[in-house]
Design a protein around this motif. Sequence first.
Motif, PDB file in Angstrom:
ATOM      1  N   THR A  57       0.837  -1.200   0.000  1.00 32.31           N
ATOM      2  CA  THR A  57       0.000   0.000   0.000  1.00 32.31           C
ATOM      3  C   THR A  57       0.870   1.247   0.000  1.00 32.31           C
ATOM      4  O   THR A  57       0.602   2.203  -0.723  1.00 32.31           O
ATOM      5  N   ASN A  67      -6.541   5.327  -2.681  1.00 36.87           N
ATOM      6  CA  ASN A  67      -6.272   3.983  -2.172  1.00 36.87           C
ATOM      7  C   ASN A  67      -7.347   3.491  -1.219  1.00 36.87           C
ATOM      8  O   ASN A  67      -7.428   2.308  -0.945  1.00 36.87           O
ATOM      9  N   THR A  70      -9.950   0.586  -2.138  1.00 37.67           N
ATOM     10  CA  THR A  70      -9.726  -0.848  -1.940  1.00 37.67           C
ATOM     11  C   THR A  70     -10.611  -1.415  -0.835  1.00 37.67           C
ATOM     12  O   THR A  70     -10.781  -2.627  -0.750  1.00 37.67           O
ATOM     13  N   ASN A 121      -5.036   0.865   5.171  1.00 40.22           N
ATOM     14  CA  ASN A 121      -4.867   1.990   4.250  1.00 40.22           C
ATOM     15  C   ASN A 121      -4.526   3.266   5.010  1.00 40.22           C
ATOM     16  O   ASN A 121      -3.689   4.053   4.559  1.00 40.22           O
TER      17      ASN A 121
END
Length: 135
Positions: A57, A67, A70, A121
Amino acid sequence: MVSILYAFIVLIPIQLMGNVYRISRLTTWEIDTVNMLIAAIIIVDVIGGTILLLLLTRKWLGDRKANFWTVILWIPYFVLFTYLIASLFPITYGGDAPNPVTGLIALGGLIVYPVYILILNFLGFTTKNKKLNPA
């Protein structure tokens, strides 16, 4: 690619838990042995997957807010992989059917999993920013 890895990280434990009796029957191992092996694999999967996905990540997705998609994008891959496994390896012997409690554990895990992805994340997002801006 990261979403596919997120799907695999949750797919492996769920498939292993759902196929305990099949694994025991095919390997002629005792149920306790299979359960202990599966527990060890799940622990390695969670720890190794967390480290791997945290590094990926940071490296691939960087500090972009995109991101966080996800958190949702792993679901279609998970459904696709589950469908493929169920189609390629159907349960033909009734004794291989999993316990009903296994489904409840899987549902609980699938409900909590997006929060886990969100935390990963967020950690990847904030640790990257701290390394770039030490002040």
